[in-house]
Design an enzyme around this catalytic site. Structure first.
Site, mmCIF file in Angstrom:
data_model
loop_
_atom_site.group_PDB
_atom_site.id
_atom_site.type_symbol
_atom_site.label_atom_id
_atom_site.label_comp_id
_atom_site.label_asym_id
_atom_site.label_seq_id
_atom_site.Cartn_x
_atom_site.Cartn_y
_atom_site.Cartn_z
ATOM 1 N N GLU A 1 6.774 -11.034 14.696
ATOM 2 C CA GLU A 1 6.898 -12.309 13.988
ATOM 3 C C GLU A 1 8.347 -12.473 13.546
ATOM 4 O O GLU A 1 8.775 -11.879 12.564
ATOM 5 C CB GLU A 1 5.935 -12.325 12.800
ATOM 6 C CG GLU A 1 4.468 -12.303 13.232
ATOM 7 C CD GLU A 1 3.513 -12.075 12.068
ATOM 8 O OE1 GLU A 1 3.305 -13.015 11.284
ATOM 9 O OE2 GLU A 1 2.998 -10.960 11.934
ATOM 10 N N GLU B 1 9.865 -5.103 9.772
ATOM 11 C CA GLU B 1 8.836 -6.091 9.426
ATOM 12 C C GLU B 1 8.616 -7.117 10.550
ATOM 13 O O GLU B 1 7.540 -7.666 10.687
ATOM 14 C CB GLU B 1 9.210 -6.839 8.141
ATOM 15 C CG GLU B 1 9.051 -6.021 6.877
ATOM 16 C CD GLU B 1 7.606 -5.636 6.590
ATOM 17 O OE1 GLU B 1 6.714 -6.462 6.856
ATOM 18 O OE2 GLU B 1 7.373 -4.503 6.123
ATOM 19 N N LYS C 1 9.596 -13.331 9.769
ATOM 20 C CA LYS C 1 9.134 -12.571 8.615
ATOM 21 C C LYS C 1 10.302 -12.078 7.778
ATOM 22 O O LYS C 1 11.344 -11.708 8.307
ATOM 23 C CB LYS C 1 8.300 -11.384 9.088
ATOM 24 C CG LYS C 1 6.859 -11.518 8.660
ATOM 25 C CD LYS C 1 6.040 -10.337 8.999
ATOM 26 C CE LYS C 1 5.108 -10.109 7.828
ATOM 27 N NZ LYS C 1 4.126 -9.085 8.106
ATOM 28 N N GLU D 1 -5.357 -3.096 7.904
ATOM 29 C CA GLU D 1 -4.087 -3.096 8.636
ATOM 30 C C GLU D 1 -3.669 -1.653 8.872
ATOM 31 O O GLU D 1 -3.781 -0.824 7.963
ATOM 32 C CB GLU D 1 -2.938 -3.731 7.813
ATOM 33 C CG GLU D 1 -2.983 -5.214 7.636
ATOM 34 C CD GLU D 1 -1.773 -5.752 6.848
ATOM 35 O OE1 GLU D 1 -0.810 -4.987 6.614
ATOM 36 O OE2 GLU D 1 -1.809 -6.932 6.473
#
Ligand code: NAG
Ligand code: NAG
Ligand code: NAG
Ligand code: NAG
Length: 456
Positions: A315, A324, A318, A264
């Site tokens: 997202e 985030e 999250k 990542e």
């Protein structure tokens, strides 16, 4: 020089470009959102991009199904919550494998099982050895099924596994993790599997903006930070990778090549002052460019680093701070959050569309065809055939039974026919004969008997 010679010469230059191996890039596909497209749509979206490897965080059967026959490699994951179970004995691990993975191979190309995610630095999970046991049990399962060469077992770590990361050449793992890291690295080394690291210069910058040069964090080519051993780091990601390399070497594996894979890395577009569209665009653009190169780090310049960008989507469900939920390149509706070039020069025509097409390989150029490389991976070849005759829009009647090109009834022959038709249909751009590296442009007419390969 005559026009014809110019054309031929240009074509040779293009052909030499085709042989130049551009590496694909990986992307993390997280699904903690309630507005994301279906896995089928995601698989289609990715097929026209530079991303040819996808990492997911579970074994979602809908995703595994959607990526079958796409030519895209998958890294799947054992959730942290399952590790204890899989660590208990090989029969638990085998059950997991049989229910989660086996039904989807080989049509879905699963290349790695990531056991957990940042498990060793998750405060809730104290049984470090369970991670190693689970990895070993899964490896034994693969070994017993003869799949250990095809499917690797690894586990992604956060940078917090290090006691310190600077200077890179003297980094070591945290003392409490030394026993489990030694076991894990020995297993990775024995099984020729990569060491996975989630590396985020973003967090280092965010937590210390007055100490860290933003350009250095953003993968800029800065004048550099000098390590006492003489290595010069022009960006922080390279320094983070080499810090991990040093820590591995310090365990006593210095004489073995353990591949490091960035599982990542990314930069959010919202959430604090440095999380802007512009910084996210800059970081991810440079990260994608870097990932395509045959380039290592100062400590090991020849060892290419595979990279998985984080992440495909914003997202919205999250947990944690705003950033985030804003690491994505795409919004849930499939639009880009900011402009970043994901086109693949060798597999789509977005990048150079029109320019070379009209000037060099126009219909008045020499005759060229596109065929399947003789030693290309048969699975990919089959996927290319399915693509060309399906969404690719090629008329494949001639390779069906009773068609003039049905014989020889071989997947390579049928795929060559379909690839060529697709290539000619799309104006004979060299990137239309890439097909994930399995296509080859040729000057000799592949037609035979009554089987006619079209050309312009
Ligand atoms: C494996 O461990 C589980 C406990 O998680 C136990 O119920 C099961 O009997 C064990 N199987 C074997 C074959 O030892
Ligand atoms: C462990 O995992 C296996 C296979 O995934 C499952 O059948 C079993 O119920 C699990 N055991 C426990 C205690 O969760
Ligand atoms: C980075 O900068 C140095 C010195 O300015 C230069 O020699 C080098 O080619 C640059 N590298 C890249 C990748 O731009
Ligand atoms: C690497 O080093 C270890 C211990 O220093 C030694 O036992 C092993 O044979 C070496 N392996 C290679 C491939 O040189």
């Amino acid at each position: 020089m005559s026009l014809f010679c110019t054309l031929v010469l240009s074509l040779f230059i293009l052909l030499s470009l085709i042989n130049y191996n551009v590496h694909g890039v990986g992307i993390n596909y997280g699904t903690i959102g309630n507005n994301l497209p279906s896995p089928k749509k995601v698989a289609q979206l990715l097929q026209s991009t530079i991303f040819d490897k996808v990492k997911i965080y579970d074994t979602n059967p809908e995703i595994l199904e959607a990526f079958s026959n796409t030519g895209i490699d998958l890294i799947v994951a054992v959730e942290n919550s399952q590790i204890k179970n899989l660590s208990e004995n090989q029969s638990n691990a085998d059950k997991w494998f049989v229910t989660r993975i086996l039904p989807f191979i080989p049509s879905t190309s699963i290349v790695t099982i990531a056991v957990g995610n940042e498990y060793l630095t998750d405060d809730q999970l104290l049984d470090h050895n369970a991670l190693f046991q689970a990895m070993q049990n899964l490896h034994s399962v693969l070994l017993s099924r003869g799949l250990n060469r095809k499917i690797k077992v690894s586990t992604p770590h956060s940078m917090a596994v290090l006691a310190s990361s600077f200077p890179p050449s003297s980094s070591t793992f945290a003392t409490t993790l030394l026993p489990v890291m030694t076991s894990i690295v020995a297993l990775l080394s024995d099984t020729n599997s990569p060491f996975m690291i989630n590396a985020y210069p973003y967090f280092a910058y965010r937590d210390n903006p007055s100490m860290v040069n933003l350009e250095y964090a953003l993968l800029g080519n800065t004048s550099g930070v000098r390590d006492p051993k003489g290595y010069v780091y022009t960006n922080m990601l390279d320094a983070q990778i080499d810090a991990i390399r040093s820590a591995i070497n310090a365990l006593g594996f210095g004489n073995q090549t353990i591949q490091i894979l960035v599982s990542e890395s990314g930069w959010p577009s919202r959430g604090d002052t440095s999380a802007t569209n512009e910084n996210a665009r800059t970081y991810n653009t440079r990260l994608i460019q870097r990932a395509q190169l045959n380039k290592g780090t100062p400590m090991s310049p020849k060892d290419r680093i595979d990279v998985f960008v984080f992440a495909l989507f914003n997202e919205n469900k999250k947990q944690g701070g705003v950033s985030e939920r804003n690491f994505g390149i795409f919004n849930g509706d499939g639009t880009k959050v900011y402009d970043v070039d994901l086109s693949c020069e060798f597999c789509s025509n977005e990048k150079f569309g029109g320019k070379i097409e009209s000037s060099l390989l126009s219909s008045r150029g020499p005759s060229v065809w596109c065929v399947a490389k003789p030693h290309a991976d048969e699975k990919v070849i089959q996927a290319v055939l399915d693509f060309c005759c399906g969404p690719g829009g090629v008329d494949c009647r001639e390779i069906h039974e009773n068609g003039d090109c049905f014989q020889p009834d071989k997947v390579y022959a049928h795929t060559s026919y379909a690839m060529n038709a697709y290539y000619q249909m799309h104006g004979r751009n060299y990137w239309n004969c890439d097909f994930k590296g399995t296509g080859l442009v040729t000057f000799s007419d592949p037609s035979y008997g009554k089987c006619f390969y079209s050309h312009q």
